[in-house]
Design an enzyme around this catalytic site. Structure first.
Site, short mmCIF file in Angstrom:
data_model
loop_
_atom_site.label_atom_id
_atom_site.label_comp_id
_atom_site.label_asym_id
_atom_site.label_seq_id
_atom_site.Cartn_x
_atom_site.Cartn_y
_atom_site.Cartn_z
N GLU A 58 144.44 21.62 25.59
CA GLU A 58 144.08 22.43 24.42
C GLU A 58 145.11 23.53 24.14
OE1 GLU A 58 140.27 23.73 25.92
OE2 GLU A 58 141.06 25.66 26.56
N GLU A 87 128.37 26.83 26.12
CA GLU A 87 129.32 27.94 26.28
C GLU A 87 128.47 29.16 26.62
OE1 GLU A 87 132.86 28.52 26.20
OE2 GLU A 87 131.91 30.33 26.98
#
Ligand code: NOJ
Ligand code: CA
Length: 713
Positions: free
Chosen positions: A506, A413
């Site tokens: 998600e 990330e």
């Protein structure tokens, strides 16, 4: 060649008439279904239009380019020459929906000179395929200036009327929107309930939409607009003029408002117009892949591996554990602390599960330091991609995973700090090589730090390509989250397995979620450009399973989650739910174990954008077929012929279907599994619940199965 001679004659006659009349050329696709008309008006305009089986698909549309340096609009041209050629070749993708792809088109190159006297030369290259048209601008090396700043591209795409459209708002930074379905005249991109919740959003025009844009005309044409081979250039949004139904390109700007910095010779991405009178043919189109360059990763077949993965991931999204060491719960908006997810012991649990069930990869998020202040902080140096939290033992897990024949998938990330990532990339990939990781999931949550570049602008487009190229050098496969929308570059970089670049599953864990028609729209929109890491396979549909107060839920039935492994093509598929949720339903999990991720053949059986999709696929190097059928919020019945099966074989069909009383909202987890003997003559009756789906595996029957299993009727 006949075409060449014909064009030469046309062109020569045009030259003769140039001072007096417009000059026009028509080129047909190899099968003659598509006609491209090009008109060079005496005033210097170049316009094109497209017919499909004699019907108008695209009305006369202009071409041009607005430059900032030099300050000039390239709109009026002298036509210097026309080249033409025909290509018919077949190539084999490293992985894909089919094992071989025919690339058959006619090409016309218009060689143009700016009429205003700047001396700038431009070419427009058109390729006419059986399933549509692609065109791009090429700036050859110039005699005067070779450095250009693009103010905007002035490409028009004029459609014939107020088509039904599946669209998301134009945006410079995110594509994580729910789709809107409306007529073109009702497009209002100013936002609403479906807008993304967590990402940087850079909305700019009420009439702007992103591509891939899917439309259906009143006279039954399916038209898909997108781009191919987006490299060193910003992504294109389309702005609609509702009075004329003309779309005009609007490129994503950089941090100071320029669109692109280019050095001639250069070519823009291809603008793609895929047309058919059958929705299934839109899904089957390989036009975008064909417009991309062949693989630059010479040894890709040796180490690029389509695969399934599980992950220390969904448990964070549902609020059971956290990315950060202190349990601060970044993703799930809860105030109470929860345990850190990426501990050595927990990762071992996932490795065990993967090894037991033949799943190759285990994604682990939250393993490295930085998650305490990664979100919305505008900090440039949050992550270094090599420092684990104290409870994540890199060496021990490397050995454990290797002993079980499983690979841990790295997570990078970047928190949008792409400059920081560029500085760490080499070190991070060497770290991966050293500790046995061969795949990475990257992520770009938030604004791009530090300059405020946009996710879909030229700088980031180049960044994603640098990541694809550099990971390839390190024999690393990539799954990019929050990148620009894909444009078929997985042909050129087969190690770039998948991207997110749309609203994934998600969102169902922590937001209003994805509506039941979402997965029936994505194959016609986002997936046209390339595979998506959608993360299907959620069995615990309602989030109140984790916390009684939660209202969120997945907007599908359980068996629709299974069907997505077939309808949402990707060489990287996650079995996204928690091991314990699969262990409770091993009978249904069997489909996820069995289903392939790489295919010899794919058949688009039935489809209508936003309504339903039925696809069957043949596993690579095997006789096993898999069928996925999904519907939107409406229950539907289909009779599907299995005529794609080998005629001399019997197959065991295992049907995973919605129970008769299943419903995405009220009864989503009710399913039935049945086994029958079928063959190529069988007509399968598929009954899909509202928001439901069916998944079917078709495996050649063994002799004893032919005796024991009852015939389908
Ligand atoms: C957003 C990604 O889509 C998701 O998969 C990931 O878990 C979070 N960012 C954290 O990186
Ligand atoms: Ca995301």
């Amino acid at each position: 060649m006949l075409l060449k001679r014909l064009l030469t004659i046309l062109f020569m006659s045009g030259i003769v008439q140039q001072a007096f009349a417009d000059q026009s050329i028509t080129i047909s696709s190899p099968d003659n279904n598509i006609q491209l008309g090009i008109l060079h008006r005496t005033n210097g305009d170049i316009v094109y239009r497209v017919f499909y089986k004699g019907k108008k698909a695209i009305e006369p549309s202009g071409l041009g380019m607005k430059l900032k340096n030099p300050e000039l609009s390239l709109l009026k041209f002298d036509l210097l020459a026309i080249d033409s050629s025909v290509t018919d070749e077949t190539w084999k993708p490293v992985w894909g929906e089919v094992n071989s792809i025919r690339n058959n088109y006619k090409q016309i190159v218009l060689k143009l000179a700016d009429r205003s006297g700047s001396g700038i030369q431009v070419q427009v290259i058109f390729r006419i395929f059986n399933d549509g048209v692609g065109f791009r601008y090429l700036f050859p090396a110039q005699t005067k200036l070779n450095h250009f700043i693009i103010a905007d591209e002035l490409t028009q795409i004029a459609v014939t009327g107020d088509h039904n459209a599946f669209w998301i708002p134009g945006d410079y930074d995110t594509n994580e929107y729910g789709y809107y379905n409306s007529s073109l005249s009702k497009i209002d991109a100013s936002g609403g309930g479906f807008a993304q919740e967590i990402h940087a959003k850079t909305f700019f025009d009420n009439n702007a939409v992103q591509t891939p844009l899917m439309m259906k005309s009143a006279d039954g044409l399916y038209i898909n607009l997108h781009e191919a081979a987006l490299l060193n250039y910003p992504a294109m949004n389309l702005v609609l003029d509702k009075s004329s139904f003309i779309f005009t390109s609007h490129l994503v700007p950089d941090a100071v408002g320029n669109k692109a910095y280019l050095q001639a010779p250069f070519a823009t991405p291809w603008r793609t117009i895929i047309v058919s009178d059958k929705a299934t043919e839109i899904l089957a189109s390989k036009l975008i892949l064909n417009l991309n360059e062949p693989s630059k990763v010479a040894d890709a077949t040796a180490w690029v591996k389509p695969q399934k993965m599980v992950g220390v991931w969904w448990e964070m999204h549902v609020g059971k554990s956290s990315w950060d060491y202190s349990g601060g719960q970044v993703g799930s908006q809860q105030s109470t602390k929860v345990p850190h997810g990426a501990t050595t012991a927990n990762v071992k649990r996932y490795i065990d599960f993967a090894a037991t069930h033949g799943i190759q990869g285990v994604l682990v998020e939250g393993w490295n330091t930085g998650w305490e202040d990664w979100f919305g902080q505008w900090k440039e140096d949050v992550f270094d991609f090599v420092t684990p939290y104290p409870d994540f033992n890199v060496k021990e897990l490397q050995q454990y995973a290797a002993s079980k024949g499983v690979k841990i998938i790295m997570h990078h990330e970047t928190s949008g700090s792409a400059t920081n990532y560029e500085r760490w990339m080499d070190t991070a990939y060497r770290f991966m090589n050293r500790f046995g990781y061969d795949a990475v999931k990257t992520g770009y949550v938030g604004r791009i730090i530090p300059r405020g570049e946009h996710h879909d602008g030229q700088w980031m487009v180049r960044h994603y390509e640098r990541v694809a190229a550099k990971t390839a050098q390190h024999h690393i496969m990539v799954d990019a989250h929050e990148p620009v929308r894909p444009t078929g570059l997985h042909r050129t970089y087969p190690n770039w397995l998948a991207s997110e670049a749309a609203r994934g599953n998600e969102f169902n864990a922590w937001s209003v979620g994805n509506m039941p028609d979402h997965e029936a729209i994505l194959p016609f929109t986002r997936l046209m450009g390339g595979p998506m890491d959608y993360t299907p396979g959620i069995f615990k549909i309602k989030m109140n399973h984790y916390n009684a107060d939660k209202k969120e839920q997945v907007h599908t039935t359980l068996t629709k989650q299974l069907a997505l492994y077939v309808t949402m093509y990707s060489p990287l598929q996650m079995a996204a739910d928690l091991p314990e949720n699969y262990e409770a339903r091993m009978d249904a999990f069997q489909f996820i174990k069995d289903v392939a991720v790489d295919w010899d053949d794919s058949r688009m059986l039935e489809a209508e954008p936003g309504d339903y999709v039925i696809i069957s696929r043949k596993a690579k190097g095997s006789n096993n077929w898999f069928v996925g059928a999904i519907t939107d919020e409406n229950a539907r019945n289909f009779s599907t012929s299995l005529s794609f099966l080998d005629t001399d074989k019997k197959y065991v069909a295992t049907i995973y279907r919605d129970a008769d009383n299943a419903h995405w909202k009220d009864n989503p987890e009710a399913y039935v599994i049945e086994k029958f003997l079928v063959d190529a003559k069988t007509i399968l009756k598929l009954k899909l619940a509202p928001g439901g789906g069916s998944a079917v595996s078709l495996i050649p029957a063994r002799a004893e199965e032919i005796k024991l299993i009852k015939k389908y009727k």
